[in-house]
Design a protein around this motif. Structure first.
Motif, PDB file in Angstrom:
ATOM      1  N   GLU A   1       0.854  -1.178   0.000  1.00 34.31           N
ATOM      2  CA  GLU A   1       0.000   0.000   0.000  1.00 34.31           C
ATOM      3  C   GLU A   1       0.896   1.236   0.000  1.00 34.31           C
ATOM      4  OE1 GLU A   1      -3.489   0.739   0.898  1.00 34.31           O
ATOM      5  OE2 GLU A   1      -4.062  -1.279   0.323  1.00 34.31           O
ATOM      6  N   SER A   2       0.372   2.297  -0.538  1.00 40.07           N
ATOM      7  CA  SER A   2       1.145   3.532  -0.594  1.00 40.07           C
ATOM      8  C   SER A   2       0.242   4.711  -0.267  1.00 40.07           C
ATOM      9  CB  SER A   2       1.735   3.713  -1.990  1.00 40.07           C
ATOM     10  OG  SER A   2       2.143   5.028  -2.202  1.00 40.07           O
ATOM     11  N   ASN A   3       0.767   5.622   0.509  1.00 42.02           N
ATOM     12  CA  ASN A   3       0.111   6.906   0.763  1.00 42.02           C
ATOM     13  C   ASN A   3       1.015   8.031   0.278  1.00 42.02           C
ATOM     14  OD1 ASN A   3      -2.276   5.966   2.126  1.00 42.02           O
ATOM     15  ND2 ASN A   3      -0.938   5.414   3.820  1.00 42.02           N
ATOM     16  N   VAL A   4       1.809   7.746  -0.724  1.00 43.58           N
ATOM     17  CA  VAL A   4       2.797   8.706  -1.208  1.00 43.58           C
ATOM     18  C   VAL A   4       2.109   9.878  -1.895  1.00 43.58           C
ATOM     19  CG1 VAL A   4       4.696   9.063  -2.844  1.00 43.58           C
ATOM     20  CG2 VAL A   4       4.591   6.966  -1.486  1.00 43.58           C
ATOM     21  N   GLU A   5       2.538  11.066  -1.504  1.00 48.07           N
ATOM     22  CA  GLU A   5       2.137  12.288  -2.189  1.00 48.07           C
ATOM     23  C   GLU A   5       3.413  12.990  -2.628  1.00 48.07           C
ATOM     24  OE1 GLU A   5      -0.934  14.738  -0.413  1.00 48.07           O
ATOM     25  OE2 GLU A   5      -1.475  13.059   0.883  1.00 48.07           O
ATOM     26  N   LEU A   6       3.483  13.312  -3.906  1.00 49.60           N
ATOM     27  CA  LEU A   6       4.646  13.981  -4.484  1.00 49.60           C
ATOM     28  C   LEU A   6       4.299  15.429  -4.764  1.00 49.60           C
ATOM     29  CD1 LEU A   6       7.423  14.144  -5.911  1.00 49.60           C
ATOM     30  CD2 LEU A   6       6.287  13.245  -7.965  1.00 49.60           C
ATOM     31  N   TYR A   7       5.125  16.321  -4.239  1.00 49.31           N
ATOM     32  CA  TYR A   7       4.985  17.754  -4.464  1.00 49.31           C
ATOM     33  C   TYR A   7       6.177  18.187  -5.300  1.00 49.31           C
ATOM     34  CZ  TYR A   7       1.866  17.256  -0.476  1.00 49.31           C
ATOM     35  OH  TYR A   7       0.873  16.856   0.366  1.00 49.31           O
ATOM     36  N   THR A   8       5.917  18.619  -6.529  1.00 48.70           N
ATOM     37  CA  THR A   8       7.042  18.928  -7.397  1.00 48.70           C
ATOM     38  C   THR A   8       6.627  19.790  -8.576  1.00 48.70           C
ATOM     39  OG1 THR A   8       8.999  17.969  -8.425  1.00 48.70           O
ATOM     40  CG2 THR A   8       6.894  16.891  -8.899  1.00 48.70           C
ATOM     41  N   SER A   9       7.603  20.098  -9.383  1.00 48.86           N
ATOM     42  CA  SER A   9       7.423  20.796 -10.643  1.00 48.86           C
ATOM     43  C   SER A   9       8.210  20.002 -11.690  1.00 48.86           C
ATOM     44  CB  SER A   9       7.954  22.223 -10.514  1.00 48.86           C
ATOM     45  OG  SER A   9       7.637  22.972 -11.655  1.00 48.86           O
ATOM     46  N   SER A  10       8.248  20.485 -12.898  1.00 50.42           N
ATOM     47  CA  SER A  10       8.930  19.740 -13.958  1.00 50.42           C
ATOM     48  C   SER A  10      10.403  20.135 -14.069  1.00 50.42           C
ATOM     49  CB  SER A  10       8.217  19.943 -15.293  1.00 50.42           C
ATOM     50  OG  SER A  10       8.124  21.317 -15.583  1.00 50.42           O
ATOM     51  N   THR A  11      11.065  20.222 -12.918  1.00 48.58           N
ATOM     52  CA  THR A  11      12.496  20.495 -12.885  1.00 48.58           C
ATOM     53  C   THR A  11      13.258  19.172 -13.001  1.00 48.58           C
ATOM     54  OG1 THR A  11      12.642  20.260 -10.498  1.00 48.58           O
ATOM     55  CG2 THR A  11      12.107  22.468 -11.358  1.00 48.58           C
ATOM     56  N   LEU A  12      14.564  19.255 -13.167  1.00 52.31           N
ATOM     57  CA  LEU A  12      15.369  18.041 -13.239  1.00 52.31           C
ATOM     58  C   LEU A  12      15.206  17.195 -11.981  1.00 52.31           C
ATOM     59  CD1 LEU A  12      18.661  19.488 -14.762  1.00 52.31           C
ATOM     60  CD2 LEU A  12      16.910  18.152 -15.933  1.00 52.31           C
ATOM     61  N   SER A  13      15.256  17.817 -10.820  1.00 51.62           N
ATOM     62  CA  SER A  13      15.115  17.067  -9.573  1.00 51.62           C
ATOM     63  C   SER A  13      13.726  16.474  -9.423  1.00 51.62           C
ATOM     64  CB  SER A  13      15.428  17.954  -8.369  1.00 51.62           C
ATOM     65  OG  SER A  13      16.797  18.273  -8.348  1.00 51.62           O
ATOM     66  N   GLY A  14      12.718  17.225  -9.789  1.00 53.31           N
ATOM     67  CA  GLY A  14      11.356  16.730  -9.680  1.00 53.31           C
ATOM     68  C   GLY A  14      11.072  15.560 -10.594  1.00 53.31           C
ATOM     69  N   VAL A  15      11.611  15.607 -11.781  1.00 57.19           N
ATOM     70  CA  VAL A  15      11.377  14.541 -12.754  1.00 57.19           C
ATOM     71  C   VAL A  15      12.033  13.233 -12.306  1.00 57.19           C
ATOM     72  CG1 VAL A  15      11.833  13.833 -15.134  1.00 57.19           C
ATOM     73  CG2 VAL A  15      10.987  16.123 -14.655  1.00 57.19           C
ATOM     74  N   LYS A  16      13.203  13.309 -11.669  1.00 59.33           N
ATOM     75  CA  LYS A  16      13.876  12.092 -11.179  1.00 59.33           C
ATOM     76  C   LYS A  16      12.952  11.292 -10.278  1.00 59.33           C
ATOM     77  CE  LYS A  16      17.841  14.691 -10.220  1.00 59.33           C
ATOM     78  NZ  LYS A  16      18.994  14.982  -9.418  1.00 59.33           N
TER      79      LYS A  16
END
Length: 119
Positions: A3-18
């Motif tokens: 099970e996962s409760n993962v929430e990703l907060y990001t933008s389309s930057t190099l670090s975010g895309v990784k």
């Protein structure tokens, strides 16, 4: 898959895309919150409660013991995802192996070497 409760907060930057790529490769279900960094959305009080640095990416999750965790910085997130979810070593290596040592070298290089060079 766990099970996962993962929430990703990001933008389309190099670090975010990784981080997005790792989540997809591992098949981890997750919620996505786009942060338009051109409007400084990552500096808003609600996000600073998630990451005091006001930088992306950040991930929230719930551990097996129901503890909520926040992980920030792409290298830290990638290591967390591998340790928490990559039990079959699809994107990581067995801890203690030569390959794991090399992976850690490259992980920290991309974080401390390549990342700062990209601005």
């Amino acid at each position: 898959m766990e099970e996962s409760n993962v929430e990703l907060y990001t933008s389309s930057t190099l670090s975010g895309v990784k981080v997005s790529i790792a989540l997809e490769e591992l098949g981890i279900p997750y919620e996505f919150e786009h942060l338009d960094i051109s409007t400084n959305r990552q500096k808003k009080p609600w996000f600073l409660e998630i990451n005091l640095k006001g930088r992306i990416p950040a991930v929230t999750d719930t551990l097996a013991d129901s503890t909520d965790v926040v992980i920030f910085d792409s290298g830290s997130i990638l290591l967390y995802l591998a340790e928490q979810y990559d039990k079959d070593h699809n994107i990581s290596f067995l801890v203690g192996s030569a390959e794991h040592c090399e992976m850690i070298n490259w992980l920290f290089f991309q974080n401390a070497g390549v990342g700062p060079m990209q601005g």
